[in-house]
Scaffold this motif. Structure first.
Motif, PDB file in Angstrom:
ATOM      1  N   VAL A   1       1.637  -1.896   3.376  1.00 16.14           N
ATOM      2  CA  VAL A   1       1.912  -3.271   2.958  1.00 16.14           C
ATOM      3  C   VAL A   1       1.243  -3.576   1.623  1.00 16.14           C
ATOM      4  N   LEU A   2      -0.001  -3.137   1.474  1.00 14.59           N
ATOM      5  CA  LEU A   2      -0.714  -3.365   0.216  1.00 14.59           C
ATOM      6  C   LEU A   2      -0.010  -2.660  -0.940  1.00 14.59           C
ATOM      7  N   ARG A   3       0.466  -1.431  -0.671  1.00  9.78           N
ATOM      8  CA  ARG A   3       1.150  -0.663  -1.706  1.00  9.78           C
ATOM      9  C   ARG A   3       2.448  -1.356  -2.116  1.00  9.78           C
ATOM     10  N   GLU A   4       3.171  -1.898  -1.137  1.00  8.67           N
ATOM     11  CA  GLU A   4       4.415  -2.608  -1.434  1.00  8.67           C
ATOM     12  C   GLU A   4       4.141  -3.864  -2.244  1.00  8.67           C
ATOM     13  N   ARG A   5       3.077  -4.577  -1.889  1.00  6.70           N
ATOM     14  CA  ARG A   5       2.729  -5.780  -2.639  1.00  6.70           C
ATOM     15  C   ARG A   5       2.315  -5.449  -4.067  1.00  6.70           C
ATOM     16  N   HIS A   6       1.552  -4.387  -4.197  1.00  8.84           N
ATOM     17  CA  HIS A   6       1.091  -3.982  -5.532  1.00  8.84           C
ATOM     18  C   HIS A   6       2.269  -3.544  -6.407  1.00  8.84           C
ATOM     19  N   GLY A   7       3.216  -2.828  -5.756  1.00  9.05           N
ATOM     20  CA  GLY A   7       4.359  -2.345  -6.531  1.00  9.05           C
ATOM     21  C   GLY A   7       5.269  -3.459  -6.976  1.00  9.05           C
TER      22      GLY A   7
END
Length: 208
Positions: free
Chosen positions: A202-208
């Motif tokens: 989820v964090l990676r998706e938000r960052h991307g």
């Protein structure tokens, strides 16, 4: 239906076995802790077996034949995905180990502590195993055996204590409370069948 282990758009034919005499190195990384576990060599047949069975299989240069890691010891490597480097002659194998990887009994062939991974991922895996085995006398087992709301309450309590430590106590107290918070959060996630990797996604998706 099995999940393809190679990235979308990548096939066995894309791996350049010819460049290195028919064998390519495969670096095995723990899919949860990110710790490097071992390095082996694969020919085309070993890669195809790995992709077909989901168990890391290599080519033994001394015996001249393929072998599946853990076929005699039981310490297999369950492969989650295989990546090919930019030159197409090296593989990165993300796998979940069933027991120690090295024949010496160490978790990694590079020796304990030589190649550090993420301890949070390692702790998350410990919580996962506790959930499966439920050993008696374990605090984690006690939490997982109770109502999820009790674990949620503990996360709330630890969150408040962490916040209070941040404004009224020293660094060591803050770190101690933060460690308690992270541990209980891992247990709470496990009550829903989730882990730290799901949070990272989820964090990676938000960052991307």
């Amino acid at each position: 239906m099995s999940v393809p282990l190679l990235p979308e758009g990548t096939a066995v034919d894309d791996v350049d076995f010819a460049k290195t005499g028919g064998l390519v190195p495969g670096v095995v990384q723990d899919a949860r802790t990110r710790q490097v576990l071992m390095v082996g060599f694969l020919d085309r047949a070993a890669l195809e077996t790995t992709l077909g069975t989901g168990l890391a299989t290599f080519f033994s240069r001394s015996r001249g034949t393929s072998w599946t890691k853990g076929e005699t010891s039981g310490n297999t490597l369950a492969v989650e995905r295989v990546e090919v480097d930019c030159d197409r002659d090296t593989l990165l194998i993300h796998a979940v180990p069933a027991g120690p990887t090295c024949h010496t009994g160490d978790r990694t062939c590079f020796g304990p502590g030589a190649v550090e991974g993420s301890f949070v991922h390692e702790l998350d895996d410990v919580v996962r195993v506790r959930d499966l085995e439920r050993p008696e006398g374990s605090y984690t087992t006690l939490l997982l055996s109770g109502e999820p709301r009790r674990v949620a309450q503990k996360v709330g309590e630890e969150g408040v204590e962490t916040a209070l430590a941040a404004v009224a106590q020293g660094d060591e107290e803050l770190l101690g409370e933060a460690a308690d918070l992270v541990y209980h959060l891992l247990v709470l996630l496990r009550t829903r069948g989730l882990g730290i990797a799901d949070v990272e996604r989820v964090l990676r998706e938000r960052h991307g």
